[in-house]
Design a protein around this motif. Structure first.
Motif, mmCIF file in Angstrom:
data_model
loop_
_atom_site.group_PDB
_atom_site.id
_atom_site.type_symbol
_atom_site.label_atom_id
_atom_site.label_comp_id
_atom_site.label_asym_id
_atom_site.label_seq_id
_atom_site.Cartn_x
_atom_site.Cartn_y
_atom_site.Cartn_z
ATOM 1 N N ARG A 412 -16.025 16.040 -2.921
ATOM 2 C CA ARG A 412 -15.621 16.954 -3.997
ATOM 3 C C ARG A 412 -16.650 18.044 -4.297
ATOM 4 O O ARG A 412 -16.268 19.213 -4.411
ATOM 5 N N PRO A 413 -17.960 17.778 -4.444
ATOM 6 C CA PRO A 413 -18.901 18.866 -4.761
ATOM 7 C C PRO A 413 -18.940 19.946 -3.690
ATOM 8 O O PRO A 413 -19.010 21.149 -3.988
ATOM 9 N N ALA A 414 -18.863 19.493 -2.414
ATOM 10 C CA ALA A 414 -18.950 20.470 -1.328
ATOM 11 C C ALA A 414 -17.637 21.181 -1.085
ATOM 12 O O ALA A 414 -17.583 22.259 -0.480
ATOM 13 N N LEU A 415 -16.534 20.564 -1.540
ATOM 14 C CA LEU A 415 -15.209 21.095 -1.242
ATOM 15 C C LEU A 415 -14.626 21.919 -2.398
ATOM 16 O O LEU A 415 -13.463 22.327 -2.333
ATOM 17 N N ASP A 416 -15.401 22.012 -3.491
ATOM 18 C CA ASP A 416 -14.847 22.790 -4.613
ATOM 19 C C ASP A 416 -14.535 24.224 -4.189
ATOM 20 O O ASP A 416 -13.434 24.758 -4.463
ATOM 21 N N ALA A 417 -15.513 24.805 -3.474
ATOM 22 C CA ALA A 417 -15.281 26.168 -3.011
ATOM 23 C C ALA A 417 -14.168 26.213 -1.990
ATOM 24 O O ALA A 417 -13.325 27.128 -1.982
ATOM 25 N N ARG A 418 -14.207 25.176 -1.080
ATOM 26 C CA ARG A 418 -13.173 25.136 -0.055
ATOM 27 C C ARG A 418 -11.799 24.907 -0.656
ATOM 28 O O ARG A 418 -10.783 25.466 -0.204
ATOM 29 N N ASP A 419 -11.739 24.064 -1.717
ATOM 30 C CA ASP A 419 -10.447 23.775 -2.345
ATOM 31 C C ASP A 419 -9.868 25.029 -2.995
ATOM 32 O O ASP A 419 -8.641 25.243 -2.968
ATOM 33 N N ARG A 420 -10.780 25.778 -3.576
ATOM 34 C CA ARG A 420 -10.282 27.006 -4.169
ATOM 35 C C ARG A 420 -9.774 27.974 -3.096
ATOM 36 O O ARG A 420 -8.753 28.635 -3.288
ATOM 37 N N ALA A 421 -10.533 27.955 -1.958
ATOM 38 C CA ALA A 421 -10.109 28.841 -0.875
ATOM 39 C C ALA A 421 -8.908 28.292 -0.131
ATOM 40 O O ALA A 421 -8.083 29.032 0.395
ATOM 41 N N ALA A 422 -8.867 26.965 -0.063
ATOM 42 C CA ALA A 422 -7.776 26.344 0.719
ATOM 43 C C ALA A 422 -6.838 25.560 -0.180
ATOM 44 O O ALA A 422 -6.341 24.488 0.183
ATOM 45 N N GLY A 423 -6.607 26.054 -1.395
ATOM 46 C CA GLY A 423 -5.724 25.337 -2.344
ATOM 47 C C GLY A 423 -4.310 25.218 -1.841
ATOM 48 O O GLY A 423 -3.663 24.185 -1.947
ATOM 49 N N ALA A 424 -3.925 26.392 -1.259
ATOM 50 C CA ALA A 424 -2.549 26.354 -0.759
ATOM 51 C C ALA A 424 -2.391 25.348 0.366
ATOM 52 O O ALA A 424 -1.411 24.619 0.450
ATOM 53 N N LEU A 425 -3.456 25.381 1.243
ATOM 54 C CA LEU A 425 -3.399 24.445 2.373
ATOM 55 C C LEU A 425 -3.410 23.005 1.911
ATOM 56 O O LEU A 425 -2.628 22.163 2.381
ATOM 57 N N HIS A 430 -0.983 17.935 0.608
ATOM 58 C CA HIS A 430 -0.616 16.857 -0.314
ATOM 59 C C HIS A 430 0.879 16.655 -0.385
ATOM 60 O O HIS A 430 1.389 15.533 -0.472
ATOM 61 N N ALA A 431 1.569 17.815 -0.347
ATOM 62 C CA ALA A 431 3.037 17.707 -0.365
ATOM 63 C C ALA A 431 3.532 16.974 0.879
ATOM 64 O O ALA A 431 4.439 16.142 0.816
ATOM 65 N N GLU A 432 2.920 17.342 2.019
ATOM 66 C CA GLU A 432 3.318 16.656 3.246
ATOM 67 C C GLU A 432 2.982 15.177 3.175
ATOM 68 O O GLU A 432 3.750 14.318 3.616
ATOM 69 N N ALA A 433 1.795 14.859 2.598
ATOM 70 C CA ALA A 433 1.415 13.441 2.479
ATOM 71 C C ALA A 433 2.349 12.698 1.552
ATOM 72 O O ALA A 433 2.744 11.552 1.810
ATOM 73 N N ALA A 434 2.735 13.417 0.427
ATOM 74 C CA ALA A 434 3.687 12.762 -0.496
ATOM 75 C C ALA A 434 5.002 12.532 0.189
ATOM 76 O O ALA A 434 5.659 11.486 0.018
ATOM 77 N N ALA A 435 5.416 13.618 0.959
ATOM 78 C CA ALA A 435 6.672 13.419 1.702
ATOM 79 C C ALA A 435 6.557 12.270 2.685
ATOM 80 O O ALA A 435 7.492 11.473 2.865
ATOM 81 N N ALA A 436 5.380 12.190 3.330
ATOM 82 C CA ALA A 436 5.185 11.058 4.272
ATOM 83 C C ALA A 436 5.234 9.715 3.546
ATOM 84 O O ALA A 436 5.791 8.733 4.032
ATOM 85 N N ARG A 437 4.610 9.684 2.318
ATOM 86 C CA ARG A 437 4.652 8.424 1.571
ATOM 87 C C ARG A 437 6.071 8.086 1.132
ATOM 88 O O ARG A 437 6.499 6.939 1.160
ATOM 89 N N ASP A 438 6.781 9.165 0.695
ATOM 90 C CA ASP A 438 8.183 8.911 0.322
ATOM 91 C C ASP A 438 8.982 8.395 1.508
ATOM 92 O O ASP A 438 9.810 7.471 1.389
ATOM 93 N N GLU A 439 8.690 9.043 2.637
ATOM 94 C CA GLU A 439 9.388 8.574 3.846
ATOM 95 C C GLU A 439 9.015 7.123 4.164
ATOM 96 O O GLU A 439 9.848 6.302 4.563
ATOM 97 N N ARG A 440 7.734 6.842 3.926
ATOM 98 C CA ARG A 440 7.285 5.437 4.180
ATOM 99 C C ARG A 440 7.964 4.467 3.235
ATOM 100 O O ARG A 440 8.428 3.395 3.631
ATOM 101 N N ASP A 441 8.032 4.890 1.924
ATOM 102 C CA ASP A 441 8.700 3.996 0.959
ATOM 103 C C ASP A 441 10.164 3.832 1.299
ATOM 104 O O ASP A 441 10.734 2.739 1.193
ATOM 105 N N ARG A 442 10.764 4.987 1.710
ATOM 106 C CA ARG A 442 12.169 4.889 2.062
ATOM 107 C C ARG A 442 12.372 3.941 3.242
ATOM 108 O O ARG A 442 13.283 3.125 3.276
ATOM 109 N N ARG A 443 11.468 4.131 4.219
ATOM 110 C CA ARG A 443 11.581 3.237 5.387
ATOM 111 C C ARG A 443 11.321 1.772 5.009
ATOM 112 O O ARG A 443 11.953 0.856 5.539
#
Length: 538
Positions: A412-425, A430-443
């Motif tokens: 987190r300390p080193a990625l604060d700048a990166r997170d701001r720069a790569a927030g969209a990414l 995270h959305a993809e991971a959530a979708a993957a988790r949802d897919e996992r739960d569904r499965r």
């Protein structure tokens, strides 16, 4: 007239020639006795007319003669072959010695037993140490020469015991006609004469056997006077001395009347010739009377036996009737006991069957419950593999999420700048991971729904699990690529290789490319999964 039929010697004789129990049988080999009635079912023969006994010197011939003559010639002076003291050597110890003679009548076939019993006295003078008793009886089916009661309960009877045993037999069967003379010598000689056994004839035999069978010297006389004295002694009664003189007077008168007697002789001869038929008739009458007397005697004996048998049979019948009554009463009681015992046994069997049925029912219930439990265990074990795999996958996914969260927290300390720069990414990731988790739960839900049909779709479920594992492996590889990408970004930011603006654009470009690749792979996995579901449903 009687003839010697059998001889039995029991426990008598010197040590060198002792007769323990010897029977000399002379019976059944002589002529047939005439005048036998129809009452006799078997032919009776006279004893042997001649008998020869061959023994070595010292074998016991003289002892046998001494013993035989001691029965019919009572008295110490009549002992054969020496003094009467030799008889004391024939009795050993305290045992009673017996000499028994059985006689048969030559005309009627009647039998009589005469006996002598000797025993040492336990007290008395030296000259009177031996007791001699004579006795006689009539044999029958209850007592014979071979069944005389010399012993009782395996032991030898003494003189008094033997006499009591004979008296008991005589009381039980009066036809025994026991005569116990005892030690009276004169009374025994008279009894022998009354019976028909002449002791004087045996006296002549004793003289012939006075010295070991030397009969040649028995009739040697020194003078005619000695011969006349012997003849008178034999012919006349020694107690009637007066009759001797009277006989001589009669003889003298007879000689004087010789002429008259010759005339009488001629007359008597003619009378005899005339009376010969009468004499023959008298002989036939006498023979018939003898036969009648024999028949009467046999009939009397038969009658006594029949009466005795009748009394015994009556007593046996009464006893059997009483036994039959007792047996009937006992049988009735036993039948009642048997019925009661049968009822008890039947009730016991019924109770036993009830208990056995209850035990069998309980065992059946237990077996049924055990079978149900075993079936449940079997079904549980059949599903355990699937549940275990699901649980392992969930645990592994949770660990991966935890590792990602921990990695994010650490960086987190080193990625604060990166997170701001790569927030969209990151948001997209995270959305993809959530979708993957949802897919996992569904499965997972789909896998849980399919567990109900695991028994029928075991094969298809296993194939689906293999495909899920493959997808999870692909997901794991994707997560690994994401982690590598993150590591590369962090390494690049740390190393200063990427500027803030440049790093975000390039990171966004790489994230978009990675998301696209992940989306394509997930789509491919879904298609493959949907294809597996459709095949499983078919």
């Amino acid at each position: 007239m009687y003839e010697l039929n059998r001889v039995r010697l029991f426990c008598v004789g010197p040590r060198g020639a002792r007769y323990t129990d010897v029977t000399l049988d002379l019976s059944g080999v002589g002529q047939i006795i005439a005048g036998q009635g129809s009452l006799s079912s078997t032919t009776v023969r006279r004893p042997s007319p001649y008998s020869l006994l061959l023994l070595e010197n010292g074998g016991g011939k003289s002892v046998l003669l001494k013993l035989l003559f001691s029965v019919v010639l009572p008295g110490r002076r009549n002992a054969v072959g020496g003094s009467a003291a030799v008889m004391e050597k024939f009795v050993l110890g305290d045992d009673a010695a017996h000499v028994v003679l059985e006689w048969m009548h030559v005309r009627t076939g009647d039998r009589v037993i005469t006996g002598k019993t000797l025993q040492r006295r336990r007290s008395g003078s030296a000259a009177d140490r031996l007791a001699e008793h004579w006795w006689s009886l009539r044999p029958h089916h209850g007592v014979e020469i071979e069944t005389l009661p010399f012993t009782a309960d395996g032991r030898r009877l003494r003189l008094e015991g033997f006499r009591e045993a004979l008296q008991e037999i005589d009381r039980a069967a009066p036809i025994t006609q026991l005569t116990w003379v005892g030690a009276e010598v004169g009374a025994w000689a008279d009894h022998l004469r009354d019976t028909g056994i002449e002791p004087d004839l045996f006296g002549i035999q004793r003289r012939m056997n006075a010295d070991e069978g030397d009969a040649a010297s028995a009739f040697k006389f020194k003078s005619s006077r000695e011969f006349v004295e012997w003849l008178l002694k034999i012919v006349l009664d020694a107690e009637d001395a007066v009759s001797v003189a009277g006989n001589f007077d009669i003889y003298a008168r007879t000689v004087g009347d010789r002429h008259a007697m010759l005339l009488e002789r001629d007359f008597a001869a003619g009378a005899v010739a005339a009376l010969r038929p009468v004499a023959d008739a008298h002989e036939r009458h006498r023979a018939a009377r003898t036969s009648r007397e024999s028949a009467v005697h046999d009939g009397t004996a038969l009658l006594l036996r029949v009466r005795a048998r009748e009394a015994a049979e009556a007593e046996s019948t009464q006893r059997l009737r009483q036994l039959a009554k007792d047996a009937a009463a006992t049988a009735t009681a036993r039948e009642g006991d048997r019925d009661r015992a049968r009822d008890v046994v039947n009730e016991t069997r019924r109770q036993t069957f009830v208990l056995e049925r209850a035990d069998a029912q309980e065992a059946h219930d237990q077996a049924k419950a055990g079978r149900d439990a075993a079936d449940a265990d079997l079904r549980g074990w059949a599903l355990a593999d699937l549940i275990e795999r699901k649980t392992a996958a969930e645990q592994k996914s949770a660990r991966l999420a935890e590792q990602i969260t921990q990695a994010e927290r650490d960086a987190r300390p080193a990625l604060d700048a990166r997170d701001r720069a790569a927030g969209a990414l990151l948001s997209k990731l995270h959305a993809e991971a959530a979708a993957a988790r949802d897919e996992r739960d569904r499965r997972n839900e789909l896998a849980a729904a399919r567990l109900g049909n695991a028994a029928e779709l075991d094969k298809e479920g296993r194939q689906a699990l293999v495909e899920v594992e493959q997808q999870r492996a692909e997901q794991k590889a994707i997560m690994k690529e994401v982690a590598n990408s993150r590591a590369k970004v962090e390494a690049a930011v740390t190393a200063g290789l990427l500027a803030a603006g440049q790093g975000v654009a390039e990171a966004a470009s790489e994230a978009q490319e990675t998301a696209r690749i992940v989306a394509e792979r997930i789509k491919q996995g879904e298609q493959a999964h949907h294809g597996g579901d459709s095949s499983a449903g078919m």
